[in-house]
Design an enzyme around this catalytic site. Sequence first.
Site, PDB file in Angstrom:
ATOM      1  N   HIS A 199       0.706  -1.007  -0.178  1.00 11.83           N
ATOM      2  CA  HIS A 199      -0.113   0.017   0.092  1.00 11.83           C
ATOM      3  C   HIS A 199       0.822   1.437  -0.047  1.00 11.83           C
ATOM      4  CE1 HIS A 199      -4.392  -1.294   1.412  1.00 11.83           C
ATOM      5  NE2 HIS A 199      -4.255  -1.143   0.252  1.00 11.83           N
ATOM      6  N   ARG A 342       4.327 -11.095 -20.758  1.00 13.46           N
ATOM      7  CA  ARG A 342       5.605 -12.056 -21.403  1.00 13.46           C
ATOM      8  C   ARG A 342       5.536 -13.116 -20.146  1.00 13.46           C
ATOM      9  NH1 ARG A 342      11.532  -9.710 -20.465  1.00 13.46           N
ATOM     10  NH2 ARG A 342      11.125  -9.731 -18.244  1.00 13.46           N
ATOM     11  N   GLU A 441      16.426 -11.114 -27.852  1.00 15.28           N
ATOM     12  CA  GLU A 441      17.618 -10.831 -26.915  1.00 15.28           C
ATOM     13  C   GLU A 441      18.855 -11.647 -26.711  1.00 15.28           C
ATOM     14  OE1 GLU A 441      15.506 -10.793 -22.908  1.00 15.28           O
ATOM     15  OE2 GLU A 441      14.469 -12.427 -23.420  1.00 15.28           O
ATOM     16  N   ASP A 465      19.354  -7.571 -22.368  1.00 16.57           N
ATOM     17  CA  ASP A 465      20.091  -8.958 -22.579  1.00 16.57           C
ATOM     18  C   ASP A 465      20.724  -8.981 -23.848  1.00 16.57           C
ATOM     19  OD1 ASP A 465      19.623 -10.736 -20.186  1.00 16.57           O
ATOM     20  OD2 ASP A 465      17.613 -10.753 -20.841  1.00 16.57           O
TER      21      ASP A 465
HETATM   22  C1  PEP Z   1      15.612  -7.213 -21.936  1.00 15.50           C
HETATM   23  O1  PEP Z   1      16.400  -7.975 -21.638  1.00 15.50           O
HETATM   24  O2  PEP Z   1      15.814  -5.959 -22.600  1.00 15.50           O
HETATM   25  C2  PEP Z   1      14.375  -7.125 -21.407  1.00 15.50           C
HETATM   26  C3  PEP Z   1      13.379  -6.314 -21.663  1.00 15.50           C
HETATM   27  O3  PEP Z   1      13.988  -8.119 -20.580  1.00 15.50           O
HETATM   28  P1  PEP Z   1      14.337  -7.923 -18.905  1.00 15.50           P
HETATM   29  O4  PEP Z   1      15.165  -6.679 -18.683  1.00 15.50           O
HETATM   30  O5  PEP Z   1      13.356  -8.424 -18.172  1.00 15.50           O
HETATM   31  O6  PEP Z   1      15.651  -9.121 -18.969  1.00 15.50           O
HETATM   32 MG    MG Z   2      15.700 -10.018 -21.011  1.00 12.89          MG
END
Ligand code: PEP
Ligand code: MG
Length: 581
Positions: A199, A342, A441, A465
């Site tokens: 909260h 996702r 990624e 990533d």
């Molecule tokens: C990424 O890897 O750019 C991404 C959006 O996923 P996360 O940051 O959750 O790994």
């Molecule tokens: Mg990622």
Amino acid sequence: MKPISKVSFTMHGIGVSSGIAIGHAHLVSHALIEVAHYQVPKTLITQEIERFEQAIQTVKQDLEIVRQQLPERAPAELSAFLNTHLMILADHSLSDAPKAIIISEQCNAEWALKQKMDELVTQFDKIDDEYLRERKHDVVQVVERIIKVLLGHPREVALKEASSPTILVAHDLSPADAIQFKQHKFGAFITDVGGATSHTAILARSLNIPSIVALQKARDLVRDGELIIVDGHQGVVIVNPDKSTLEEYKLRQEQWELEQQKLKRLKLNKAITLDGTAIELHANIEVPEDVAQVRAAGATGIGLYRTEFLFMNRQEMPDEEEQFIAYRKVAEDMKGLPVTIRTLDLGADKEMNPDTARSCTNPALGLRAIRLCLSEPQIFHTQLRAILRASHYGNIKILIPMLSSVTELRQSIVLLERAKQSLRTQKIDFKEDIEIGGMIEIPAAALCAEAFAKELDFLSIGTNDLIQYSLAIDRTDDAVSHLYNPLHPAILQLIEMTIRAGAKLGKPVSICGEMAGDAKLTRLLLGLGLRQFSMHPSNILTVKRQILQSDLAKINPGARKILGTQDIDRIEPLVQKLNLQ
Ligand code: PEP
Ligand code: MG
């Protein structure tokens, strides 16, 4: 004797509401820690009960005063929170049950109340539904108020107007405390505890006070009256800053405030370049409560809902129902705008429970994200069913993280079909033609982007990533963070290849990594052909402003030149030049 000079130090927590505040610390007492246990003579038991009843009445009056004094434009949640607290206060388990304990144990009222609270908290802990379970904090906050009255602490309802911004430093803060503090023009608050769904965090966001939670030991380390800088955007607290740091933050604060005023005017503007090209600006969220900020920023959809946050800091996985409720809430709150959910991206830096995580030599290269889901099909099945069920209530799409080959994609689609079939058999509604996209990624996926684009409805580039894996830099390791360069020519080429593959096959491509929210890169990305961005809601208006001032015909040649540049050191100056055009 020489005065002891004040030690300057920095603390890091979770920034839940942006902005910069500079002020003096006001420590909010943590009454529960101070509860003593003593015996009350039989002859004084009636008086002890009266003392307890009086405290309940006082708290009731205080809460009612706060509710009456709510400013007209106060967020609706505030009055709801106050009503919840008044209901908890009126409940028999808090207003009556402790009296029985006072009599049976011949103990003081504070102790009796604390016993009852502990019992209630244990019961809340057993509730499956996370939202309901979290409400135990409301019970604790109400009890804390009663105990403060019993202990004769000054009540915040009578707090004087502070002459300069004051930073509240608390173990935790109740919503009622927070609204009073807001009325008295407190500048910010920081707390030891509190997660993204607490909260306190929800209120911080809706009140727009810079705030940071989960600082662990702020209440112990900071002293009353010390000068503090709170940078809600970075989640950083600087205690006793030196002169130059202070000056720097004063400047940043002024600039930030001025900019926010100007940016707000853009909320309803469509994100269109000067030459009339429409750009989609979507938001990234971690928990359903983030939707309020998404809508306030005028985002046209959610491009990345990181569902793994629902799985963290707990022993048990959320079941299908809990997940369904969370996903449906987001879909409904977005009122028909796209919501890209996702699937689980657990592993590496996002462990469900770091204490029990499986150890492996290279977690970022290990069994994470879709690899984990494919190796634990029951977990994946549960999540897919929850997402599919929620798809009946809004415009949901599915996004699969960390794909390295189309084989993983095909396996995922088989499991998705299995989840759909199980719902069909049970005659449960879902969106049959739900769109499915993949995160690009891993460099291998970017190099094979066409193969993915052929079998998917859309692509989303995870630059966080992509940079980590392309440049072999652990994104969590400070020691190599200086090498983490989004402008490395290899990264730009991988991004452009992916965008080109999507365009060739008529499939939308978005970027949902941090690069999308960096306004210094907006023009370059537009020039590389990007038409869909997804970012933290707080960046949307800044990026929109950049889009509104960009002309694709002018940008494209500069962006192409950057793309063709192999010398890494020449790229940054070229990007700066592009931004000055
Ligand atoms: C990424 O890897 O750019 C991404 C959006 O996923 P996360 O940051 O959750 O790994
Ligand atoms: Mg990622």
